[in-house]
Design a protein around this motif. Structure first.
Motif, PDB file in Angstrom:
ATOM      1  N   ASP A 128     -39.741 -28.825  91.504  1.00 14.01           N
ATOM      2  CA  ASP A 128     -40.302 -29.718  92.520  1.00 14.01           C
ATOM      3  C   ASP A 128     -39.335 -30.843  92.873  1.00 14.01           C
ATOM      4  N   GLN A 129     -38.391 -31.115  91.979  1.00 17.56           N
ATOM      5  CA  GLN A 129     -37.451 -32.218  92.172  1.00 17.56           C
ATOM      6  C   GLN A 129     -36.117 -31.759  92.753  1.00 17.56           C
ATOM      7  N   TYR A 130     -35.783 -30.486  92.540  1.00 16.69           N
ATOM      8  CA  TYR A 130     -34.504 -29.951  93.003  1.00 16.69           C
ATOM      9  C   TYR A 130     -34.760 -28.730  93.885  1.00 16.69           C
ATOM     10  N   GLU A 131     -33.842 -28.509  94.821  1.00 13.40           N
ATOM     11  CA  GLU A 131     -33.998 -27.361  95.717  1.00 13.40           C
ATOM     12  C   GLU A 131     -33.514 -26.067  95.081  1.00 13.40           C
ATOM     13  N   ILE A 132     -32.479 -26.169  94.239  1.00 13.53           N
ATOM     14  CA  ILE A 132     -31.958 -24.989  93.561  1.00 13.53           C
ATOM     15  C   ILE A 132     -31.695 -25.311  92.088  1.00 13.53           C
ATOM     16  N   LEU A 133     -32.246 -24.475  91.193  1.00 14.95           N
ATOM     17  CA  LEU A 133     -31.970 -24.550  89.771  1.00 14.95           C
ATOM     18  C   LEU A 133     -31.104 -23.349  89.410  1.00 14.95           C
ATOM     19  N   LEU A 134     -29.882 -23.619  88.936  1.00 14.78           N
ATOM     20  CA  LEU A 134     -28.985 -22.565  88.481  1.00 14.78           C
ATOM     21  C   LEU A 134     -28.983 -22.572  86.960  1.00 14.78           C
ATOM     22  N   VAL A 135     -29.399 -21.487  86.352  1.00 16.01           N
ATOM     23  CA  VAL A 135     -29.481 -21.415  84.896  1.00 16.01           C
ATOM     24  C   VAL A 135     -28.286 -20.624  84.367  1.00 16.01           C
ATOM     25  N   ASP A 136     -27.430 -21.308  83.610  1.00 18.09           N
ATOM     26  CA  ASP A 136     -26.313 -20.653  82.933  1.00 18.09           C
ATOM     27  C   ASP A 136     -26.905 -20.008  81.685  1.00 18.09           C
ATOM     28  N   ALA A 137     -27.209 -18.719  81.760  1.00 15.70           N
ATOM     29  CA  ALA A 137     -28.056 -18.077  80.758  1.00 15.70           C
ATOM     30  C   ALA A 137     -27.341 -16.958  80.005  1.00 15.70           C
ATOM     31  N   SER A 138     -27.934 -16.566  78.886  1.00 11.74           N
ATOM     32  CA  SER A 138     -27.520 -15.369  78.164  1.00 11.74           C
ATOM     33  C   SER A 138     -28.769 -14.714  77.586  1.00 11.74           C
ATOM     34  N   LEU A 139     -28.696 -13.404  77.370  1.00 17.96           N
ATOM     35  CA  LEU A 139     -29.829 -12.684  76.806  1.00 17.96           C
ATOM     36  C   LEU A 139     -29.931 -12.968  75.307  1.00 17.96           C
ATOM     37  N   ASN A 140     -31.164 -13.042  74.804  1.00 18.57           N
ATOM     38  CA  ASN A 140     -31.358 -13.246  73.369  1.00 18.57           C
ATOM     39  C   ASN A 140     -31.352 -11.893  72.644  1.00 18.57           C
ATOM     40  N   LYS A 141     -31.671 -11.901  71.363  1.00 16.68           N
ATOM     41  CA  LYS A 141     -31.627 -10.669  70.575  1.00 16.68           C
ATOM     42  C   LYS A 141     -32.645  -9.636  71.041  1.00 16.68           C
ATOM     43  N   ALA A 142     -33.671 -10.114  71.748  1.00 16.70           N
ATOM     44  CA  ALA A 142     -34.680  -9.200  72.298  1.00 16.70           C
ATOM     45  C   ALA A 142     -34.283  -8.691  73.683  1.00 16.70           C
ATOM     46  N   HIS A 143     -33.055  -9.021  74.124  1.00 22.04           N
ATOM     47  CA  HIS A 143     -32.524  -8.602  75.425  1.00 22.04           C
ATOM     48  C   HIS A 143     -33.310  -9.218  76.588  1.00 22.04           C
ATOM     49  N   LEU A 144     -33.738 -10.453  76.379  1.00 26.59           N
ATOM     50  CA  LEU A 144     -34.483 -11.181  77.399  1.00 26.59           C
ATOM     51  C   LEU A 144     -33.938 -12.593  77.543  1.00 26.59           C
ATOM     52  N   LEU A 145     -34.339 -13.261  78.621  1.00 26.53           N
ATOM     53  CA  LEU A 145     -34.072 -14.682  78.785  1.00 26.53           C
ATOM     54  C   LEU A 145     -35.152 -15.465  78.027  1.00 26.53           C
ATOM     55  N   PRO A 146     -34.925 -16.761  77.761  1.00 29.01           N
ATOM     56  CA  PRO A 146     -35.810 -17.493  76.841  1.00 29.01           C
ATOM     57  C   PRO A 146     -37.285 -17.555  77.221  1.00 29.01           C
ATOM     58  N   ILE A 147     -37.611 -17.650  78.514  1.00 27.02           N
ATOM     59  CA  ILE A 147     -39.010 -17.773  78.922  1.00 27.02           C
ATOM     60  C   ILE A 147     -39.330 -16.782  80.042  1.00 27.02           C
ATOM     61  N   LYS A 174     -29.658  -2.084  81.631  1.00 27.66           N
ATOM     62  CA  LYS A 174     -30.491  -1.131  80.887  1.00 27.66           C
ATOM     63  C   LYS A 174     -31.376  -1.840  79.859  1.00 27.66           C
ATOM     64  N   LYS A 175     -30.802  -2.856  79.179  1.00 26.51           N
ATOM     65  CA  LYS A 175     -31.559  -3.577  78.155  1.00 26.51           C
ATOM     66  C   LYS A 175     -32.734  -4.338  78.765  1.00 26.51           C
ATOM     67  N   VAL A 176     -32.466  -5.034  79.874  1.00 29.90           N
ATOM     68  CA  VAL A 176     -33.550  -5.764  80.533  1.00 29.90           C
ATOM     69  C   VAL A 176     -34.577  -4.776  81.085  1.00 29.90           C
ATOM     70  N   TYR A 177     -34.097  -3.679  81.648  1.00 28.10           N
ATOM     71  CA  TYR A 177     -34.981  -2.631  82.167  1.00 28.10           C
ATOM     72  C   TYR A 177     -35.900  -2.091  81.071  1.00 28.10           C
ATOM     73  N   SER A 178     -35.352  -1.924  79.860  1.00 28.39           N
ATOM     74  CA  SER A 178     -36.144  -1.386  78.757  1.00 28.39           C
ATOM     75  C   SER A 178     -37.266  -2.329  78.348  1.00 28.39           C
ATOM     76  N   GLN A 179     -37.086  -3.632  78.608  1.00 30.56           N
ATOM     77  CA  GLN A 179     -38.096  -4.621  78.243  1.00 30.56           C
ATOM     78  C   GLN A 179     -39.065  -4.929  79.385  1.00 30.56           C
ATOM     79  N   LEU A 180     -38.539  -4.977  80.601  1.00 29.02           N
ATOM     80  CA  LEU A 180     -39.336  -5.456  81.737  1.00 29.02           C
ATOM     81  C   LEU A 180     -39.655  -4.382  82.766  1.00 29.02           C
TER      82      LEU A 180
END
Length: 274
Positions: A128-147, A174-180
């Motif tokens: 609500d405060q910013y127009e664009i949020l860029l998340v510098d992310a990495s997959l966790n051990k479950a092959h997902l993002l944190p939330i 493939k890893k994200v596909y297997s989870q989501l």
């Protein structure tokens, strides 16, 4: 019925969605490239186009020192210590703001329900405060993002032309596909000309479509350009230090494609592959 190519259709959907805040997670399959430098130049380019931009560090690989946020409280800290969000946000010299989601040691840990809900609400507040949020992310051990909010949102993969990077990028998909299950991904090709990047994209896109029925979207190429390193040594973004450089033009084009407010259908014409 009008037949609109997939990558053009994705761009048109973004225009129709304006001006909703955007949350974009970028993960890397380019171990030899510094993603924090990519994020800095991309965020600076987006900010330069008039968007209030926040970079959120949530990666095991990227440099906190590069961002200048080593001592910054994390978004998780704001819950435990009951401090205001403003204490966890740093305004960079490049014109965008930076926050740190959690400590690197926590990124592979599964969040409990309470903390997950808290961080989700924090992201909604920041959106609500910013127009664009860029998340510098990495997959966790479950092959997902944190939330879940990030897993359900936009994910862009940075890769290079190196076979190992292309293989790693496909493995991530493939890893994200297997989870989501089936979902959309964006692609940025680093250290490549536009023509080289489109060949890489065409190859990985064809395989993802054939074996998982996943549609990928081409977001652009970052050329090999010494001006990026020179600007970094000066502590500046490449578009600020060398606005006419090839890399500056590439970042500006990519920022425009990520920007709903200024994009037009012409920005999303189908990639022509060699």
């Amino acid at each position: 019925m009008l037949n609109v190519p997939q990558d053009q259709a994705a761009g048109l959907r973004r225009i129709m969605a304006a001006p909703a805040p955007r949350i974009i997670s970028i993960i890397s399959a380019a171990a030899t490239q510094d993603k924090s430098r990519l994020m800095t130049n991309l965020a600076a380019s987006i900010s330069d186009q008039g968007n209030k931009t926040l970079v959120i560090h949530a990666s095991k690989e990227s440099s906190e020192t590069y961002y200048g946020i080593n001592a910054l409280p994390t978004l998780v800290d704001t819950a435990g210590k009951k401090m205001g969000l403003n204490k966890a946000i740093h305004l960079s010299q490049h014109g965008f703001s930076i926050a740190k989601m959690m400590q690197k040691s926590q990124l592979d840990q599964m969040l409990n329900h309470t903390m997950s809900e808290y961080l989700t609400q924090v992201f909604h507040t920041l959106a609500d405060q910013y127009e664009i949020l860029l998340v510098d992310a990495s997959l966790n051990k479950a092959h997902l993002l944190p939330i879940s909010l990030l897993n359900d949102g936009e994910i862009i993969i940075q890769l290079t032309r190196q076979p190992e990077s292309i293989k790693d990028a496909y493995a991530m998909i493939k890893k994200v596909y297997s989870q989501l299950g089936r979902r959309h991904f964006g692609i940025i090709v680093d250290d490549a000309t536009e023509q080289q990047a489109k060949v890489v994209f065409n190859n990985i896109s064809s395989v993802a479509k054939r074996y998982m029925r996943i549609d990928l979207e081409y977001f652009g190429a970052i050329p090999k350009d010494d001006h990026i390193s020179k600007a970094s040594q000066l502590g500046r973004s490449v578009i600020d230090a060398f606005p006419l450089a090839t890399a500056s033009n590439a970042f500006k084009k990519m920022a425009l494609k990520l920007d709903y407010k200024h994009a037009t259908p012409a920005d999303f014409t189908p990639a022509q592959f060699a």
